[in-house]
Design a protein around this motif. Structure first.
Motif, short mmCIF file in Angstrom:
data_model
loop_
_atom_site.label_atom_id
_atom_site.label_comp_id
_atom_site.label_asym_id
_atom_site.label_seq_id
_atom_site.Cartn_x
_atom_site.Cartn_y
_atom_site.Cartn_z
N ASP A 68 0.85 -1.20 0.00
CA ASP A 68 0.00 0.00 0.00
C ASP A 68 0.88 1.24 0.00
O ASP A 68 1.40 1.64 1.04
N SER A 69 1.03 1.87 -1.15
CA SER A 69 1.91 3.04 -1.28
C SER A 69 1.36 4.29 -0.62
O SER A 69 2.04 5.31 -0.54
N THR A 70 0.12 4.23 -0.08
CA THR A 70 -0.38 5.37 0.69
C THR A 70 0.15 5.33 2.12
O THR A 70 0.06 6.31 2.85
N ILE A 71 0.70 4.18 2.53
CA ILE A 71 1.25 4.01 3.88
C ILE A 71 2.76 4.18 3.86
O ILE A 71 3.34 4.83 4.73
N ARG A 73 6.52 3.98 1.07
CA ARG A 73 7.13 3.86 -0.26
C ARG A 73 8.51 3.25 -0.08
O ARG A 73 9.15 3.44 0.95
#
Length: 81
Positions: A68-71, A73
């Motif tokens: 999950d790249s919103t959490i 990177r």
């Protein structure tokens, strides 16, 4: 301020089996194995691939990714943000 780290690792090849100098990758260890990261901070990760005998495979190609790249990177070189 604390952040949550989610790391997913993958090693892959065209055949689906990783081979380096005739060795099959049997295990992958990530250093550090776990960590708490402050939001916005960076954490360098290191992956060690091991063959069936537990020997390090030094030239294994490691592909870093996060679920999950919103959490979090992660860069191609393993820098987690």
């Amino acid at each position: 301020m604390a952040g949550m780290v989610v790391v997913a690792l993958a090693c892959s090849s065209a055949t689906g089996t990783d081979r380096v100098a005739g060795s099959t990758i049997a295990a992958l260890a990530v250093d550090p194995p776990s960590s708490t990261l402050v939001v916005g901070a960076e954490l360098p990760l290191r992956a060690l691939a091991q063959d069936e005998s537990g020997r390090i495979v030094p030239d294994a190609a490691i592909v870093w990714s996060v679920k999950d790249s919103t959490i979090a990177r992660v860069s191609a070189t393993g820098i987690l943000t």
